[in-house]
Write a protein that holds these residues in place. Structure first.
Motif, PDB file in Angstrom:
ATOM      1  N   ILE A  43       0.824  -1.210   0.000  1.00 43.83           N
ATOM      2  CA  ILE A  43       0.000   0.000   0.000  1.00 43.83           C
ATOM      3  C   ILE A  43       0.857   1.258   0.000  1.00 43.83           C
ATOM      4  N   GLU A  44       1.858   1.305   0.867  1.00 50.68           N
ATOM      5  CA  GLU A  44       2.631   2.538   1.011  1.00 50.68           C
ATOM      6  C   GLU A  44       3.492   2.823  -0.218  1.00 50.68           C
ATOM      7  N   SER A  45       4.052   1.784  -0.818  1.00 54.74           N
ATOM      8  CA  SER A  45       4.830   2.028  -2.040  1.00 54.74           C
ATOM      9  C   SER A  45       3.907   2.457  -3.172  1.00 54.74           C
ATOM     10  N   GLY A  46       2.677   1.925  -3.183  1.00 56.73           N
ATOM     11  CA  GLY A  46       1.708   2.328  -4.197  1.00 56.73           C
ATOM     12  C   GLY A  46       1.293   3.779  -4.054  1.00 56.73           C
ATOM     13  N   ILE A  47       1.191   4.244  -2.822  1.00 61.25           N
ATOM     14  CA  ILE A  47       0.823   5.641  -2.576  1.00 61.25           C
ATOM     15  C   ILE A  47       1.834   6.586  -3.221  1.00 61.25           C
ATOM     16  N   LEU A  48       3.107   6.205  -3.176  1.00 62.39           N
ATOM     17  CA  LEU A  48       4.147   7.077  -3.723  1.00 62.39           C
ATOM     18  C   LEU A  48       4.180   7.075  -5.246  1.00 62.39           C
ATOM     19  N   GLN A  49       3.384   6.207  -5.865  1.00 59.99           N
ATOM     20  CA  GLN A  49       3.302   6.206  -7.325  1.00 59.99           C
ATOM     21  C   GLN A  49       2.841   7.561  -7.848  1.00 59.99           C
ATOM     22  N   GLU A  50       2.038   8.267  -7.035  1.00 53.32           N
ATOM     23  CA  GLU A  50       1.472   9.539  -7.470  1.00 53.32           C
ATOM     24  C   GLU A  50       2.274  10.726  -6.960  1.00 53.32           C
ATOM     25  N   ALA A  51       3.516  10.488  -6.613  1.00 47.91           N
ATOM     26  CA  ALA A  51       4.324  11.562  -6.034  1.00 47.91           C
ATOM     27  C   ALA A  51       4.801  12.574  -7.063  1.00 47.91           C
ATOM     28  N   GLY A  52       4.345  12.452  -8.303  1.00 45.47           N
ATOM     29  CA  GLY A  52       4.773  13.396  -9.320  1.00 45.47           C
ATOM     30  C   GLY A  52       4.038  14.725  -9.276  1.00 45.47           C
ATOM     31  N   LYS A  53       2.915  14.784  -8.543  1.00 46.16           N
ATOM     32  CA  LYS A  53       2.162  16.037  -8.478  1.00 46.16           C
ATOM     33  C   LYS A  53       2.915  17.046  -7.610  1.00 46.16           C
ATOM     34  N   PRO A  54       2.509  18.339  -7.620  1.00 48.58           N
ATOM     35  CA  PRO A  54       3.202  19.334  -6.788  1.00 48.58           C
ATOM     36  C   PRO A  54       3.289  18.870  -5.336  1.00 48.58           C
ATOM     37  N   MET A  55       4.504  18.888  -4.798  1.00 41.05           N
ATOM     38  CA  MET A  55       4.739  18.259  -3.500  1.00 41.05           C
ATOM     39  C   MET A  55       5.136  19.243  -2.403  1.00 41.05           C
ATOM     40  N   GLN A  56       5.177  20.546  -2.707  1.00 38.97           N
ATOM     41  CA  GLN A  56       5.693  21.484  -1.716  1.00 38.97           C
ATOM     42  C   GLN A  56       4.917  21.423  -0.399  1.00 38.97           C
ATOM     43  N   THR A  57       3.585  21.453  -0.494  1.00 39.08           N
ATOM     44  CA  THR A  57       2.763  21.424   0.717  1.00 39.08           C
ATOM     45  C   THR A  57       2.896  20.087   1.432  1.00 39.08           C
ATOM     46  N   VAL A  58       2.900  19.002   0.652  1.00 37.14           N
ATOM     47  CA  VAL A  58       3.043  17.658   1.223  1.00 37.14           C
ATOM     48  C   VAL A  58       4.348  17.558   2.000  1.00 37.14           C
ATOM     49  N   ILE A  59       5.438  17.972   1.371  1.00 33.68           N
ATOM     50  CA  ILE A  59       6.754  17.879   2.003  1.00 33.68           C
ATOM     51  C   ILE A  59       6.824  18.769   3.241  1.00 33.68           C
ATOM     52  N   GLY A  60       6.260  19.963   3.148  1.00 34.76           N
ATOM     53  CA  GLY A  60       6.254  20.861   4.297  1.00 34.76           C
ATOM     54  C   GLY A  60       5.537  20.255   5.489  1.00 34.76           C
ATOM     55  N   ASN A  61       4.391  19.638   5.245  1.00 37.26           N
ATOM     56  CA  ASN A  61       3.629  19.031   6.340  1.00 37.26           C
ATOM     57  C   ASN A  61       4.329  17.796   6.904  1.00 37.26           C
ATOM     58  N   LEU A  62       4.974  17.021   6.027  1.00 40.34           N
ATOM     59  CA  LEU A  62       5.716  15.855   6.510  1.00 40.34           C
ATOM     60  C   LEU A  62       6.918  16.284   7.349  1.00 40.34           C
ATOM     61  N   ARG A  63       7.566  17.374   6.950  1.00 40.51           N
ATOM     62  CA  ARG A  63       8.702  17.867   7.742  1.00 40.51           C
ATOM     63  C   ARG A  63       8.229  18.376   9.109  1.00 40.51           C
ATOM     64  N   LYS A  64       7.056  18.985   9.161  1.00 43.36           N
ATOM     65  CA  LYS A  64       6.497  19.406  10.453  1.00 43.36           C
ATOM     66  C   LYS A  64       6.245  18.187  11.334  1.00 43.36           C
ATOM     67  N   HIS A  65       5.739  17.124  10.714  1.00 44.97           N
ATOM     68  CA  HIS A  65       5.479  15.896  11.467  1.00 44.97           C
ATOM     69  C   HIS A  65       6.784  15.338  12.038  1.00 44.97           C
ATOM     70  N   ILE A  66       7.829  15.317  11.218  1.00 43.31           N
ATOM     71  CA  ILE A  66       9.124  14.809  11.672  1.00 43.31           C
ATOM     72  C   ILE A  66       9.686  15.683  12.791  1.00 43.31           C
TER      73      ILE A  66
END
Length: 231
Positions: A85-108
């Motif tokens: 499941i998790e590797s499949g989720i990253l299949q769509e990682a080609g879309k704009p990722m700035q917000t996604v990455i920012g939120n993941l960095r906040k989580h970390i």
């Protein structure tokens, strides 16, 4: 105040599993839960039935409800499902990722803070929730719900089979996954994610598999070993 629903009670219990505040084999007393949530035991039973269907609790006649103790095979199945499941989720990682990455960095950042403050429950919850957060940030609400349950199952396995995977190691691996996403290297992010899940699984102290007949024979042999006598 609106009374707690069975779903709310069930989700609170799953959250406690993710935070490692509830462990495999822990008893969930109906009356204690009813008192805690200010509801009837009927509502609690409905919550327990939901959790039973999701694979988190089991009922023992005349004893009550208990958090499940996953077998080695069940744990391996949960880890395998997460990898798919998790590797499949990253299949769509080609879309704009700035917000996604920012939120993941906040989580970390929250993970690191919990590690620094030695807040064991928050640390355990956040490290597990990173994977749910990843699915949510990628826009997969349904898969996020599925992953929450699978991650809770692997958390039970990590507790039961005494994982040696450290919190700081998990956090560092999360950082590398996010860095690969930020670099636009989806394949590397997928590989790092798969390796991370595999590393956690390999850290568990699974007992060697043996046929049920051999296991029963060993139990009987051990039971019949002479008892040491004093004097």
């Amino acid at each position: 105040m609106t009374p707690a629903s069975p779903l709310h009670i069930a989700e609170r219990i799953v959250e406690a599993v993710l935070a490692q505040k509830l462990a495999p084999g822990d008893r969930l007393g109906e009356q204690e839960l009813a008192d805690n949530f200010a509801v009837s035991r009927t509502v609690v039973r409905e919550a327990m039935v939901q959790l039973q269907a999701r694979g988190f609790v089991q009922v023992q006649p005349r004893k009550g409800w208990f958090i499940v103790q996953p077998s080695a095979d069940e744990a391996r199945d949960a880890f395998a499902a997460r990898r798919i499941i998790e590797s499949g989720i990253l299949q769509e990682a080609g879309k704009p990722m700035q917000t996604v990455i920012g939120n993941l960095r906040k989580h970390i950042a929250h993970e690191k803070n919990a590690i620094d403050e030695a807040d064991a429950a928050t640390r355990a919850f956040l490290l597990a929730d990173f994977h749910v957060c990843l699915a949510e940030q990628m826009g997969h609400k349904l898969l996020a719900d599925t992953l929450r349950d699978l991650t809770a199952r692997t958390t039970l396995a990590a507790t039961l089979y005494q994982s040696t995977h450290s919190a700081s190691q998990s956090c560092a691996e999360h950082e590398r996954i996010v860095q690969a996403l930020e670099d636009g290297d989806t394949d590397a992010a997928k590989q790092l994610l798969i390796e991370h899940i595999g590393t956690v699984e390999r850290s568990l102290a699974f007992a060697p598999d043996e046929p049920p007949e051999a296991e029963a024979a060993n139990r009987l042999r051990n039971a019949l070993t002479p008892v040491s006598r004093v004097g």
